[in-house]
Scaffold this active site. Structure first.
Site, PDB file in Angstrom:
ATOM      1  N   LYS A  10       0.817  -1.222   0.000  1.00 15.15           N
ATOM      2  CA  LYS A  10       0.000   0.000   0.000  1.00 15.15           C
ATOM      3  C   LYS A  10       0.855   1.279   0.000  1.00 15.15           C
ATOM      4  CE  LYS A  10      -3.917  -2.197   2.401  1.00 15.15           C
ATOM      5  NZ  LYS A  10      -4.929  -2.024   3.476  1.00 15.15           N
ATOM      6  N   TYR A  50     -12.478  -2.145  -3.428  1.00 14.59           N
ATOM      7  CA  TYR A  50     -12.950  -2.275  -2.047  1.00 14.59           C
ATOM      8  C   TYR A  50     -14.478  -2.169  -1.928  1.00 14.59           C
ATOM      9  CZ  TYR A  50      -8.302  -2.268   0.138  1.00 14.59           C
ATOM     10  OH  TYR A  50      -7.039  -2.598   0.569  1.00 14.59           O
ATOM     11  N   PHE A  58     -15.246   3.889   7.129  1.00 14.12           N
ATOM     12  CA  PHE A  58     -13.897   4.259   6.701  1.00 14.12           C
ATOM     13  C   PHE A  58     -13.691   4.135   5.185  1.00 14.12           C
ATOM     14  CE2 PHE A  58     -13.758  -0.192   8.217  1.00 14.12           C
ATOM     15  CZ  PHE A  58     -13.344  -0.841   7.065  1.00 14.12           C
ATOM     16  N   ARG A  86      -1.443 -14.262   4.934  1.00  8.01           N
ATOM     17  CA  ARG A  86      -2.101 -13.559   6.040  1.00  8.01           C
ATOM     18  C   ARG A  86      -1.265 -13.667   7.323  1.00  8.01           C
ATOM     19  NH1 ARG A  86      -6.946 -11.673   4.677  1.00  8.01           N
ATOM     20  NH2 ARG A  86      -7.877 -11.711   6.737  1.00  8.01           N
ATOM     21  N   THR A  92      -4.787  -7.051  11.002  1.00  5.49           N
ATOM     22  CA  THR A  92      -5.128  -5.791  10.317  1.00  5.49           C
ATOM     23  C   THR A  92      -4.645  -4.573  11.093  1.00  5.49           C
ATOM     24  OG1 THR A  92      -7.105  -6.859   9.412  1.00  5.49           O
ATOM     25  CG2 THR A  92      -7.057  -4.453   9.359  1.00  5.49           C
ATOM     26  N   ARG A 103       2.976  -6.086   9.270  1.00  7.05           N
ATOM     27  CA  ARG A 103       2.270  -4.978   9.915  1.00  7.05           C
ATOM     28  C   ARG A 103       2.884  -4.604  11.254  1.00  7.05           C
ATOM     29  NH1 ARG A 103      -3.388  -7.391   7.775  1.00  7.05           N
ATOM     30  NH2 ARG A 103      -3.693  -6.042   5.963  1.00  7.05           N
ATOM     31  N   ASN A 113      -1.940   0.361   6.744  1.00  5.73           N
ATOM     32  CA  ASN A 113      -1.364  -0.859   7.302  1.00  5.73           C
ATOM     33  C   ASN A 113      -0.503  -1.655   6.325  1.00  5.73           C
ATOM     34  OD1 ASN A 113      -3.433  -1.820   5.754  1.00  5.73           O
ATOM     35  ND2 ASN A 113      -4.386  -3.077   7.338  1.00  5.73           N
ATOM     36  N   HIS A 116      -2.230  -5.442   1.755  1.00  2.40           N
ATOM     37  CA  HIS A 116      -3.531  -6.116   1.663  1.00  2.40           C
ATOM     38  C   HIS A 116      -3.283  -7.529   1.174  1.00  2.40           C
ATOM     39  CE1 HIS A 116      -7.625  -7.156   0.438  1.00  2.40           C
ATOM     40  NE2 HIS A 116      -7.059  -7.649  -0.656  1.00  2.40           N
ATOM     41  N   GLU A 127      -9.890 -10.933  -7.101  1.00  2.00           N
ATOM     42  CA  GLU A 127      -8.915  -9.846  -6.935  1.00  2.00           C
ATOM     43  C   GLU A 127      -7.749  -9.983  -7.917  1.00  2.00           C
ATOM     44  OE1 GLU A 127      -9.932  -8.947  -2.228  1.00  2.00           O
ATOM     45  OE2 GLU A 127      -7.916  -9.624  -2.776  1.00  2.00           O
TER      46      GLU A 127
HETATM   47  P1  CMP Z   1      -7.392  -4.565   3.903  1.00  2.00           P
HETATM   48  O1  CMP Z   1      -6.956  -5.957   4.200  1.00  2.00           O
HETATM   49  O2  CMP Z   1      -6.766  -3.913   2.743  1.00  2.00           O
HETATM   50  O3  CMP Z   1      -8.979  -4.565   3.706  1.00  2.00           O
HETATM   51  C1  CMP Z   1      -9.797  -3.494   4.093  1.00  2.00           C
HETATM   52  C2  CMP Z   1      -9.041  -2.379   4.699  1.00  2.00           C
HETATM   53  O4  CMP Z   1      -9.797  -1.429   5.395  1.00  2.00           O
HETATM   54  C3  CMP Z   1      -8.113  -2.927   5.770  1.00  2.00           C
HETATM   55  O5  CMP Z   1      -7.080  -3.658   5.167  1.00  2.00           O
HETATM   56  C4  CMP Z   1      -7.710  -1.660   6.494  1.00  2.00           C
HETATM   57  O6  CMP Z   1      -6.583  -1.032   5.922  1.00  2.00           O
HETATM   58  C5  CMP Z   1      -8.921  -0.788   6.291  1.00  2.00           C
HETATM   59  N1  CMP Z   1      -9.582  -0.614   7.586  1.00  2.00           N
HETATM   60  C6  CMP Z   1     -10.098  -1.561   8.352  1.00  2.00           C
HETATM   61  N2  CMP Z   1     -10.595  -1.023   9.476  1.00  2.00           N
HETATM   62  C7  CMP Z   1     -10.372   0.303   9.403  1.00  2.00           C
HETATM   63  C8  CMP Z   1     -10.634   1.402  10.240  1.00  2.00           C
HETATM   64  N3  CMP Z   1     -11.253   1.240  11.412  1.00  2.00           N
HETATM   65  N4  CMP Z   1     -10.252   2.627   9.831  1.00  2.00           N
HETATM   66  C9  CMP Z   1      -9.634   2.789   8.631  1.00  2.00           C
HETATM   67  N5  CMP Z   1      -9.353   1.773   7.789  1.00  2.00           N
HETATM   68  C10 CMP Z   1      -9.711   0.553   8.179  1.00  2.00           C
END
Ligand code: CMP
Length: 139
Positions: A10, A50, A58, A86, A92, A103, A113, A116, A127
């Site tokens: 990212k 997404y 968010f 994962r 996450t 992470r 983070n 993905h 995807e």
């Molecule tokens: P990802 O695995 O890319 O899939 C969805 C993304 O949403 C997740 O990683 C986070 O980066 C983002 N995400 C999840 N929870 C939150 C949150 N509370 N605030 C902002 N971003 C979020």
């Protein structure tokens, strides 16, 4: 079984030149990078990727972030690649991520983070097809 999963490095990570360090963690875990490209997502492209999160509070912030700088999209292949990826990524929220995971080492927040990864075989297939044609996957 040998699986393929879609991984995204990212904007927070590409900005800090962490692509190589993150790829080293994937490769050290036995994941093979069978396709990879650096691209700049538009808001619309991030939004479509997404889509499942469209109702989350968010969502707007997530799409803006993903379009804020280049990302590296890649396909990782290996035995149990989806779960293995994962594991290497960690939870996450970096506060919950196990030591040594991407992470834990690199993520700045739950939103920014660093990576993905697909969460299941069905989502991995969708995807991967979103970013790559069959000819671009070189096992
Ligand atoms: P990802 O695995 O890319 O899939 C969805 C993304 O949403 C997740 O990683 C986070 O980066 C983002 N995400 C999840 N929870 C939150 C949150 N509370 N605030 C902002 N971003 C979020």
């Amino acid at each position: 079984a040998i699986e393929r999963t879609l991984s995204i490095i990212k904007p927070d990570a590409t900005r800090r030149n962490l692509t190589g360090k993150i790829n080293a963690k994937f490769e050290d875990a036995g994941l093979r990078i069978v396709a990879q490209k650096r691209i700049q997502l538009t808001m619309a492209q991030a939004g479509k990727f997404y889509e499942v999160h469209a109702e989350r509070p968010f969502y707007g912030e997530l799409c803006e972030f993903m379009a804020s700088a280049p990302v590296v999209v890649q396909v990782l292949e290996g035995e149990g690649a989806i779960a293995k990826n994962r594991e290497v990524m960690g939870a996450t929220n970096p506060k919950d991520a196990a030591p040594g995971t991407v992470r834990a080492d690199f993520a700045e927040s739950v939103g920014e983070n660093s990576v993905h990864g697909s969460d299941a075989p069905e989502t991995a297939a969708v995807e991967i097809a979103y970013f790559f044609s069959g000819l671009e996957l070189v096992g």
